[in-house]
Enzyme design. Structure first.
Site, mmCIF file in Angstrom:
data_model
loop_
_atom_site.group_PDB
_atom_site.id
_atom_site.type_symbol
_atom_site.label_atom_id
_atom_site.label_comp_id
_atom_site.label_asym_id
_atom_site.label_seq_id
_atom_site.Cartn_x
_atom_site.Cartn_y
_atom_site.Cartn_z
ATOM 1 N N GLU A 125 -10.620 11.140 11.542
ATOM 2 C CA GLU A 125 -9.820 9.983 11.986
ATOM 3 C C GLU A 125 -9.075 10.236 13.287
ATOM 4 O O GLU A 125 -8.265 11.164 13.390
ATOM 5 C CB GLU A 125 -8.819 9.608 10.876
ATOM 6 C CG GLU A 125 -8.020 8.370 11.230
ATOM 7 C CD GLU A 125 -7.286 7.752 10.052
ATOM 8 O OE1 GLU A 125 -7.286 8.348 8.964
ATOM 9 O OE2 GLU A 125 -6.699 6.671 10.244
ATOM 10 N N GLU B 136 -7.217 -2.247 1.747
ATOM 11 C CA GLU B 136 -6.648 -0.940 2.077
ATOM 12 C C GLU B 136 -6.826 -0.663 3.574
ATOM 13 O O GLU B 136 -5.920 -0.164 4.251
ATOM 14 C CB GLU B 136 -7.425 0.096 1.250
ATOM 15 C CG GLU B 136 -6.724 1.377 1.001
ATOM 16 C CD GLU B 136 -7.623 2.302 0.158
ATOM 17 O OE1 GLU B 136 -8.232 1.833 -0.836
ATOM 18 O OE2 GLU B 136 -7.711 3.484 0.505
ATOM 19 N N LYS C 287 0.846 -1.201 0.000
ATOM 20 C CA LYS C 287 0.000 0.000 0.000
ATOM 21 C C LYS C 287 0.875 1.242 0.000
ATOM 22 O O LYS C 287 1.881 1.302 0.712
ATOM 23 C CB LYS C 287 -0.897 -0.005 1.252
ATOM 24 C CG LYS C 287 -1.758 1.236 1.383
ATOM 25 C CD LYS C 287 -2.788 1.115 2.487
ATOM 26 C CE LYS C 287 -3.584 2.408 2.592
ATOM 27 N NZ LYS C 287 -4.567 2.402 3.657
ATOM 28 N N GLU D 259 -11.331 10.368 -5.923
ATOM 29 C CA GLU D 259 -11.439 10.285 -4.448
ATOM 30 C C GLU D 259 -10.776 11.499 -3.780
ATOM 31 O O GLU D 259 -11.304 12.049 -2.812
ATOM 32 C CB GLU D 259 -10.797 8.978 -3.968
ATOM 33 C CG GLU D 259 -10.986 8.741 -2.497
ATOM 34 C CD GLU D 259 -10.445 7.387 -2.059
ATOM 35 O OE1 GLU D 259 -10.703 6.365 -2.741
ATOM 36 O OE2 GLU D 259 -9.736 7.351 -1.031
HETATM 37 C C1 LIG Z 1 -5.083 10.426 3.248
HETATM 38 C C2 LIG Z 1 -6.339 10.795 3.446
HETATM 39 O O1 LIG Z 1 -7.297 9.959 3.946
HETATM 40 C C3 LIG Z 1 -6.954 8.738 4.580
HETATM 41 C C4 LIG Z 1 -7.967 8.513 5.623
HETATM 42 C C5 LIG Z 1 -9.151 7.898 5.343
HETATM 43 C C6 LIG Z 1 -9.314 7.231 4.122
HETATM 44 C C7 LIG Z 1 -8.283 7.117 3.245
HETATM 45 C C8 LIG Z 1 -8.462 6.395 1.958
HETATM 46 O O2 LIG Z 1 -9.524 5.777 1.753
HETATM 47 O O3 LIG Z 1 -7.566 6.430 1.121
HETATM 48 C C9 LIG Z 1 -6.936 7.644 3.543
HETATM 49 O O4 LIG Z 1 -6.163 6.560 3.977
HETATM 50 C C10 LIG Z 1 -6.803 12.153 3.167
HETATM 51 O O5 LIG Z 1 -7.967 12.456 3.437
HETATM 52 O O6 LIG Z 1 -5.996 12.979 2.677
#
Ligand SMILES: C=C(O[C@H]1C=CC=C(C(=O)O)[C@@H]1O)C(=O)O
Length: 417
Positions: free
Chosen positions: A211, A255, A157, A391
Site C-alpha cells: 500500500e 470498507e 469502520k 484474514e
Molecule cells: C491493516 C492491514 O491491512 C490494511 C490494508 C489493506 C487491507 C486491509 C483490509 O482489508 O482490512 C487493511 O485495511 C494489515 O495488513 O495489517
C-alpha cells in the site's frame, strides 16, 4: 524487546545518541529501489511539525556538511504524536527496478555457510485469536450502538490488529527476511534500522507492504489506498473466483470506500485535478488480493513536501477507521497494545520535497532473537469475527513464510505448506 511507547524519554535519548545502523535502510520494489547506508544524523524530536524539522535538518546539513545525500529516510509511528524515526543516510543508491538491492544485500551464501539445521522458533499470539475475535465482536457492538448518534459520531469502520511474538534460538537476520520478502513483485519490501539498546544490535522494522500512502514528485501527488481483502488460493480457478467475489462484495467495497473518501477529502484543499482516473480495482501480492484505487492530483502549493502529505493523511481508515478520532479511541481500548511503527509509514523525503511513503504493513519489528509480527483487518457493520481473524492469519503468511514457519511456529515444508 524494547517497547517504543511508554519508554522513558532518557532511555530513548540514549538509544538515539548511539544510533549507528548495522543494516542499510531499504525500500525495494519492481519500480524503484532505494538503499541508504550509515547515518549522518537523526531528525530532531520537538514540538515543530515534522515537515519543518525535516526541512531544517536538510538545510543545516547543506550549510555545514557540504555534499551529503539531500534526503531523510525512516519510519513514522502509528500514533500521530509519538516520535518518528527519521535520519539522513551517509550514502544513498537508487535504481530503477531492483539493481542496487543485490549489491547492498548480497545472498547469504556469499557471506556465510548455511546453518546445519533450521532455527527453533516459539510463537505466542498476543492477543490470542479468541481474544481478537472478541474484540471484533465488541467493535461491531459499538458500531451498532452508535447508529442513532448524530452524523459525525456514527462509527463506520474500526481497523483492529493482533500480533505474534516470536523467539528463536538464533538471532533473526533482518537481511535474510528482506531478501525473502522482496521476491514478491506485488509489494514494496522494506527494512528500517531502528535505534535500540546496545545489547540488541540489528533492531529493525522489516516488511512487505502493498500500500502506497502518498508519493510526491514535483507537483504530482499519488496515493494508492487498499482495503478489502481475500486470501489468494493455490488453484488458479479458485484464486480467480476469490478475486471476483472480493470485487463484488458489498462489505469490502464499503470498507474500501471509507479510505478513498477520506484521502480525497484530505487532499482536496491542497490539490487540483484530484481524482481516481481508473476507479476501484484489484491489487495482488503473492498471498493476498486487495481492493485498490489509485488517486492522483496536482499540488496547489509546492511548499507541501512528501512528509507533510504523509502526516496530513496518516492514519487513513486503512489502518484506523472512521470517524478517525472515535475509531482511534476504540482501537486503543480494544487492542490494548502499542502498535509502534506497524501501520505507520516507511519512506523518504528529499530536500526538494519529493518523496514516497508506504503504509507499514505485513511487517515485524526484529531485535536479536525476537520478532513481533503484526496484522490487522478493517471492521465494518456486516463483518464477521471469525472471518476477520482468518484474514489476519492470511496477512501474516508473507512474513511467516519469509521466516520459514507457520502460525504455530512449525517449520514449513519445501512447497511452503
Ligand atoms: C491493516 C492491514 O491491512 C490494511 C490494508 C489493506 C487491507 C486491509 C483490509 O482489508 O482490512 C487493511 O485495511 C494489515 O495488513 O495489517
Amino acid at each position: 524487546m524494547p517497547e517504543i511507547a511508554g519508554q522513558a524519554a532518557e532511555e530513548r535519548a540514549e538509544e538515539r545518541a548511539g544510533f549507528a545502523p548495522a543494516l542499510p535502510f531499504a525500500l525495494v520494489s519492481s519500480g524503484e529501489t532505494l538503499v541508504g547506508k550509515g547515518c549522518l544524523g537523526l531528525v530532531a524530536e520537538g514540538d515543530e511539525p515534522l515537515g519543518a524539522r525535516v526541512r531544517a535538518h536538510l538545510a543545516a546539513s547543506a550549510a555545514f556538511r557540504g555534499p551529503a545525500p539531500d534526503i531523510v529516510v525512516g519510519a513514522l509511528p502509528y500514533e500521530p504524536g509519538a516520535p518518528a524515526h527519521l535520519f539522513q543516510p551517509a550514502e544513498l543508491s537508487r535504481s530503477a527496478g531492483r539493481a542496487c538491492f543485490a549489491a547492498a544485500f548480497p545472498p547469504p551464501a556469499l557471506v556465510r555457510p548455511p546453518p546445519a539445521r533450521p532455527p527453533h522458533m516459539c510463537i505466542a499470539a498476543e492477543p490470542p485469536l479468541a481474544a481478537y475475535r472478541a474484540a471484533v465482536a465488541e467493535a461491531l457492538v459499538r458500531m451498532q450502538a452508535s447508529e442513532g448518534a448524530p452524523m459525525g459520531e456514527v462509527l463506520r469502520k474500526i481497523v483492529l490488529s493482533r500480533s505474534l511474538r516470536l523467539s528463536s534460538d538464533r538471532p533473526i537476520d533482518a537481511s535474510t527476511l528482506l531478501r525473502a520478502l522482496a521476491r514478491d513483485a506485488g509489494v514494496t519490501a522494506f527494512c528500517v534500522p531502528l535505534a535500540g539498546a546496545p545489547q540488541t544490535p540489528g533492531r529493525a522494522l522489516v516488511g512487505a507492504t502493498p500500500e502506497l500512502l502518498v508519493a510526491r514528485q514535483g507537483t504530482v501527488v499519488t496515493s494508492h489506498p487498499l482495503a478489502g481483502s481475500a486470501r489468494r488460493r493455490r488453484e488458479a480457478s479458485a484464486d480467480r473466483a476469490a478475486a471476483q467475489a472480493l470485487l463484488a462484495s458489498d462489505k469490502d467495497r464499503r470498507e474500501h470506500g471509507e479510505v478513498v473518501t477520506a484521502i480525497l477529502d484530505q487532499l482536496a484543499p491542497h490539490c487540483v485535478d484530484l481524482g481516481t482516473p481508473v476507479g476501484i480495482g484489484l491489487t495482488a501480492t503473492a498471498s493476498m488480493w486487495h481492493l485498490g484505487t489509485r488517486i492522483t492530483g496536482r499540488l496547489r502549493r509546492t511548499e507541501l513536501s512528501a512528509i507533510d502529505l504523509a502526516v496530513l493523511l496518516h492514519p487513513t481508515p486503512a489502518v484506523c477507521g472512521t470517524p478517525r478520532a472515535l475509531a482511534a479511541r476504540a482501537i486503543a481500548e480494544l487492542e490494548g497494545y502499542d502498535r509502534g511503527f506497524y501501520s505507520g509509514a516507511v519512506g523518504w523525503c528529499d530536500g526538494a520535497g519529493d518523496g514516497t511513503w508506504h503504509v507499514a504493513l505485513r511487517c515485524a519489528e526484529v531485535a536479536g532473537h525476537e520478532a513481533r509480527l503484526y496484522a490487522g483487518a478493517g471492521i465494518v457493520p456486516g463483518s464477521d469475527p471469525v472471518s476477520e481473524g482468518e484474514e489476519t492469519s492470511a496477512k501474516f503468511a508473507a512474513m511467516l513464510q519469509a521466516l520459514g514457519i507457520d502460525e504455530d511456529g512449525r517449520p514449513l515444508t519445501e512447497d511452503g505448506a
